[in-house]
Design a protein around this motif. Structure first.
Motif, PDB file in Angstrom:
ATOM      1  N   ALA A   1      -2.851   1.551  -0.031  1.00 35.31           N
ATOM      2  CA  ALA A   1      -1.628   0.618   0.608  1.00 35.31           C
ATOM      3  C   ALA A   1      -0.731   1.028   1.998  1.00 35.31           C
ATOM      4  O   ALA A   1      -0.800  -0.202   2.282  1.00 35.31           O
ATOM      5  CB  ALA A   1      -0.821   0.321  -0.479  1.00 35.31           C
ATOM      6  N   ILE A   2      -1.038   2.881   2.103  1.00 39.22           N
ATOM      7  CA  ILE A   2      -0.794   2.651   3.100  1.00 39.22           C
ATOM      8  C   ILE A   2      -1.329   2.364   4.102  1.00 39.22           C
ATOM      9  O   ILE A   2      -0.973   1.981   5.208  1.00 39.22           O
ATOM     10  CB  ILE A   2      -0.337   4.325   3.274  1.00 39.22           C
ATOM     11  CG1 ILE A   2       0.965   4.321   1.943  1.00 39.22           C
ATOM     12  CG2 ILE A   2       0.178   4.746   4.559  1.00 39.22           C
ATOM     13  CD1 ILE A   2       1.060   5.344   1.836  1.00 39.22           C
ATOM     14  N   GLU A   3      -2.799   1.973   4.237  1.00 41.20           N
ATOM     15  CA  GLU A   3      -3.604   1.832   5.142  1.00 41.20           C
ATOM     16  C   GLU A   3      -3.683   0.574   5.918  1.00 41.20           C
ATOM     17  O   GLU A   3      -3.692   0.099   6.871  1.00 41.20           O
ATOM     18  CB  GLU A   3      -4.756   2.575   4.836  1.00 41.20           C
ATOM     19  CG  GLU A   3      -4.878   4.235   4.376  1.00 41.20           C
ATOM     20  CD  GLU A   3      -5.040   4.825   6.163  1.00 41.20           C
ATOM     21  OE1 GLU A   3      -4.719   3.971   7.511  1.00 41.20           O
ATOM     22  OE2 GLU A   3      -3.918   5.986   6.087  1.00 41.20           O
ATOM     23  N   ALA A   4      -3.181  -0.651   4.515  1.00 41.27           N
ATOM     24  CA  ALA A   4      -3.368  -1.451   4.824  1.00 41.27           C
ATOM     25  C   ALA A   4      -1.779  -1.720   5.605  1.00 41.27           C
ATOM     26  O   ALA A   4      -1.902  -3.434   5.972  1.00 41.27           O
ATOM     27  CB  ALA A   4      -3.238  -2.422   3.636  1.00 41.27           C
TER      28      ALA A   4
ATOM     29  N   GLN B   1      10.446   0.431   3.025  1.00 46.48           N
ATOM     30  CA  GLN B   1       9.361   1.948   3.488  1.00 46.48           C
ATOM     31  C   GLN B   1       8.347   1.403   1.910  1.00 46.48           C
ATOM     32  O   GLN B   1       7.365   2.258   2.356  1.00 46.48           O
ATOM     33  CB  GLN B   1      10.118   2.823   4.037  1.00 46.48           C
ATOM     34  CG  GLN B   1      11.040   2.692   5.055  1.00 46.48           C
ATOM     35  CD  GLN B   1      10.522   1.446   5.406  1.00 46.48           C
ATOM     36  OE1 GLN B   1       9.412   1.455   6.221  1.00 46.48           O
ATOM     37  NE2 GLN B   1      10.897   0.686   6.302  1.00 46.48           N
ATOM     38  N   ILE B   2       8.214   1.615   1.087  1.00 46.09           N
ATOM     39  CA  ILE B   2       6.995   1.152   0.204  1.00 46.09           C
ATOM     40  C   ILE B   2       6.325   0.537   1.023  1.00 46.09           C
ATOM     41  O   ILE B   2       5.896  -0.784   1.534  1.00 46.09           O
ATOM     42  CB  ILE B   2       7.488   0.098  -1.013  1.00 46.09           C
ATOM     43  CG1 ILE B   2       8.235   1.444  -2.320  1.00 46.09           C
ATOM     44  CG2 ILE B   2       6.267   0.434  -2.152  1.00 46.09           C
ATOM     45  CD1 ILE B   2       9.271   0.756  -3.077  1.00 46.09           C
ATOM     46  N   PRO B   3       4.511   0.765   0.865  1.00 45.92           N
ATOM     47  CA  PRO B   3       4.375   2.053   0.109  1.00 45.92           C
ATOM     48  C   PRO B   3       4.550   3.503   1.319  1.00 45.92           C
ATOM     49  O   PRO B   3       3.802   4.598   0.632  1.00 45.92           O
ATOM     50  CB  PRO B   3       3.269   2.026   0.022  1.00 45.92           C
ATOM     51  CG  PRO B   3       2.655   0.550   1.590  1.00 45.92           C
ATOM     52  CD  PRO B   3       3.812   0.194   1.889  1.00 45.92           C
ATOM     53  N   PHE B   4       4.677   3.649   2.196  1.00 44.16           N
ATOM     54  CA  PHE B   4       5.132   5.556   3.040  1.00 44.16           C
ATOM     55  C   PHE B   4       5.902   5.631   2.451  1.00 44.16           C
ATOM     56  O   PHE B   4       4.942   6.816   1.832  1.00 44.16           O
ATOM     57  CB  PHE B   4       5.573   4.726   4.228  1.00 44.16           C
ATOM     58  CG  PHE B   4       4.885   3.130   4.904  1.00 44.16           C
ATOM     59  CD1 PHE B   4       3.553   3.502   5.470  1.00 44.16           C
ATOM     60  CD2 PHE B   4       5.802   2.032   5.457  1.00 44.16           C
ATOM     61  CE1 PHE B   4       2.815   2.401   5.846  1.00 44.16           C
ATOM     62  CE2 PHE B   4       5.302   1.132   6.349  1.00 44.16           C
ATOM     63  CZ  PHE B   4       3.604   1.452   7.038  1.00 44.16           C
TER      64      PHE B   4
ATOM     65  N   TYR C   1       2.072  -4.224  -7.260  1.00 43.84           N
ATOM     66  CA  TYR C   1       1.175  -4.748  -7.196  1.00 43.84           C
ATOM     67  C   TYR C   1       0.724  -4.717  -6.279  1.00 43.84           C
ATOM     68  O   TYR C   1       0.931  -5.243  -4.847  1.00 43.84           O
ATOM     69  CB  TYR C   1       1.831  -6.308  -7.577  1.00 43.84           C
ATOM     70  CG  TYR C   1       2.638  -6.462  -9.724  1.00 43.84           C
ATOM     71  CD1 TYR C   1       1.551  -7.506 -10.187  1.00 43.84           C
ATOM     72  CD2 TYR C   1       3.912  -6.462  -9.486  1.00 43.84           C
ATOM     73  CE1 TYR C   1       3.042  -6.982 -11.637  1.00 43.84           C
ATOM     74  CE2 TYR C   1       4.335  -6.498 -10.459  1.00 43.84           C
ATOM     75  CZ  TYR C   1       3.669  -6.576 -11.353  1.00 43.84           C
ATOM     76  OH  TYR C   1       4.452  -7.034 -12.684  1.00 43.84           O
ATOM     77  N   LEU C   2      -0.776  -4.663  -6.407  1.00 41.92           N
ATOM     78  CA  LEU C   2      -1.997  -4.348  -4.839  1.00 41.92           C
ATOM     79  C   LEU C   2      -3.017  -5.616  -4.729  1.00 41.92           C
ATOM     80  O   LEU C   2      -3.644  -5.353  -5.799  1.00 41.92           O
ATOM     81  CB  LEU C   2      -2.699  -3.115  -4.878  1.00 41.92           C
ATOM     82  CG  LEU C   2      -1.644  -1.461  -4.960  1.00 41.92           C
ATOM     83  CD1 LEU C   2      -1.870  -0.520  -5.243  1.00 41.92           C
ATOM     84  CD2 LEU C   2      -0.111  -2.248  -4.173  1.00 41.92           C
TER      85      LEU C   2
ATOM     86  N   GLN D   1      -2.852  -4.541  -0.011  1.00 41.18           N
ATOM     87  CA  GLN D   1      -1.006  -5.279   0.838  1.00 41.18           C
ATOM     88  C   GLN D   1      -0.308  -4.505  -0.343  1.00 41.18           C
ATOM     89  O   GLN D   1      -0.289  -5.403  -1.381  1.00 41.18           O
ATOM     90  CB  GLN D   1      -1.032  -6.120   0.912  1.00 41.18           C
ATOM     91  CG  GLN D   1       0.803  -6.250   1.759  1.00 41.18           C
ATOM     92  CD  GLN D   1       0.649  -7.440   2.897  1.00 41.18           C
ATOM     93  OE1 GLN D   1      -0.511  -7.429   3.486  1.00 41.18           O
ATOM     94  NE2 GLN D   1       0.985  -8.828   1.972  1.00 41.18           N
ATOM     95  N   VAL D   2       1.205  -4.572  -0.491  1.00 38.03           N
ATOM     96  CA  VAL D   2       1.648  -4.701  -1.995  1.00 38.03           C
ATOM     97  C   VAL D   2       2.177  -6.281  -1.620  1.00 38.03           C
ATOM     98  O   VAL D   2       2.968  -6.679  -0.599  1.00 38.03           O
ATOM     99  CB  VAL D   2       3.646  -3.581  -1.535  1.00 38.03           C
ATOM    100  CG1 VAL D   2       3.751  -4.373  -2.394  1.00 38.03           C
ATOM    101  CG2 VAL D   2       2.365  -2.346  -1.226  1.00 38.03           C
ATOM    102  N   ASP D   3       1.878  -6.862  -2.543  1.00 35.43           N
ATOM    103  CA  ASP D   3       3.310  -8.277  -3.177  1.00 35.43           C
ATOM    104  C   ASP D   3       3.579  -8.297  -3.627  1.00 35.43           C
ATOM    105  O   ASP D   3       4.583  -9.170  -3.027  1.00 35.43           O
ATOM    106  CB  ASP D   3       1.620  -9.154  -3.478  1.00 35.43           C
ATOM    107  CG  ASP D   3       0.499  -9.359  -2.677  1.00 35.43           C
ATOM    108  OD1 ASP D   3       0.497  -9.240  -1.210  1.00 35.43           O
ATOM    109  OD2 ASP D   3      -0.820  -9.619  -3.204  1.00 35.43           O
ATOM    110  N   ALA D   4       3.991  -7.423  -4.342  1.00 32.33           N
ATOM    111  CA  ALA D   4       5.392  -7.228  -5.548  1.00 32.33           C
ATOM    112  C   ALA D   4       5.562  -5.945  -6.032  1.00 32.33           C
ATOM    113  O   ALA D   4       4.544  -4.692  -6.079  1.00 32.33           O
ATOM    114  CB  ALA D   4       5.371  -8.048  -6.454  1.00 32.33           C
TER     115      ALA D   4
END
Length: 314
Positions: free
Chosen positions: A73-76, A168-171, A215-216, A222-225
């Motif tokens: 997720a962080i990379e996305a 700053q989620i997911p960082f 929720y990825l 990507q974090v959708d929620a």
């Protein structure tokens, strides 16, 4: 990681009041620190520090399947290197909560490495009546204060970093002391998503029993929620049955190499029925930058400041 993190208490579509408030507020280019080219060039994280922090985070995250999902997720969203090269986070944050009868707007600037933060508070008041104010609040790594002392909301101890954490989620989930557990798939709008539950070590933040569920997107990561449970000010155990809020992440933008949401919508969540239909809280961000210089002098409380401790502390 500062003692104020982690914890949340927040925000589907912003109300007309928020939109109008943002239009009025964000036209004020002078509400943030100086953005001249020379000051931005001086605000650089050394390469060796970036490399060291990236390597340490990768080592932590690759220990578990849940951590690996967070790393993806962080990379996305731009990657660990882009995150650790960002010396600061700053933006205008507008938050509204019906149950708390609260609405406020602040311009916040956070030192990403120390998690110290200061806010220019622009408006505050009830959900239906937020008014302009000349006020500010801060977290200096040890104490939280707000000035002038007559301002009762928002709570500076809680809000100095809560908006930052949501944004700053997911960082921030690469931080030490963060636990990542892969969960079975769940659906969002009928589409299966990879799921990760986030918990924290006993000594992490003001409310280490907080819990987040991501929720990825299966294709992009990507974090959708998210779902979150708030324990700030409550003495609960890690296995407590806590009410959750479903928080929808929307309207992503890419700024300084980092892809982040600018709109958040919160709904009550139940295990049986999923997200409800009634808007509980909402937030919006604008004027984002990850390069603005941090002015440590703004952490110093003025004479008319009021200090705010954790509930139950003197």
């Amino acid at each position: 990681m500062s003692p104020v993190l982690p914890r949340l208490a927040l925000a589907r579509r912003p109300s007309a009041g928020i939109v109008l408030l943002l239009v009025a507020t964000l036209g004020m280019s002078g509400c943030g620190p100086d953005d001249t080219a020379s000051s931005l060039e001086a605000n650089v994280v050394p390469d060796e520090e970036v490399e060291r922090r990236v390597a340490a985070a990768q080592e932590r995250l690759t220990r578990s399947e849940g951590g690996q999902r967070v790393l993806r997720a962080i990379e996305a969203h731009g990657g660990l290197e882009a995150w650790y090269r960002a010396p600061t986070s700053s933006y205008t944050w507008t938050y509204a909560n019906k149950d708390a009868d609260l609405r406020f707007t602040s311009f916040l600037l956070v030192d990403n490495r120390t998690r110290r933060a200061y806010h220019d508070l622009l408006t505050t008041g009830s959900y239906d009546n937020a008014r302009p104010v000349d006020a500010r609040f801060a977290w200096d790594g040890d104490r939280a204060w707000i000035a002038p002392d007559s301002i009762q909301q928002p709570n500076p101890r809680f809000w100095a970093l809560s908006g930052f954490y949501f944004q700053q989620i997911p960082f921030v989930l690469a931080d030490p002391g963060t636990n990542h557990e892969a969960l079975p798939d769940d659906t969002l709008d009928g589409t299966p998503h990879d799921m990760v539950e986030i918990t924290f070590g006993d000594d992490v933040g003001d409310s280490p029993d907080d819990r987040y569920t991501l929720y990825l997107d299966k294709d992009t990561g990507q974090v959708d929620a998210i779902r979150y449970a708030v324990t700030y000010g409550r003495d609960v155990g890690p296995d407590a049955d806590l009410s959750e809020t479903f928080f929808d992440y929307e309207d992503y933008v890419t700024v300084d190499g980092l892809t982040v949401p600018t709109r958040f919508e919160g709904y009550a969540y139940s295990e049986d029925d999923g997200p409800g239909d009634t808007l509980r809280n909402e937030a919006a961000a604008d004027s984002l930058s990850y390069r603005r210089p941090f002015d440590a002098s703004k952490l110093a409380p003025p004479e008319n400041a009021r200090f705010v401790s954790l509930p139950g502390e003197a």
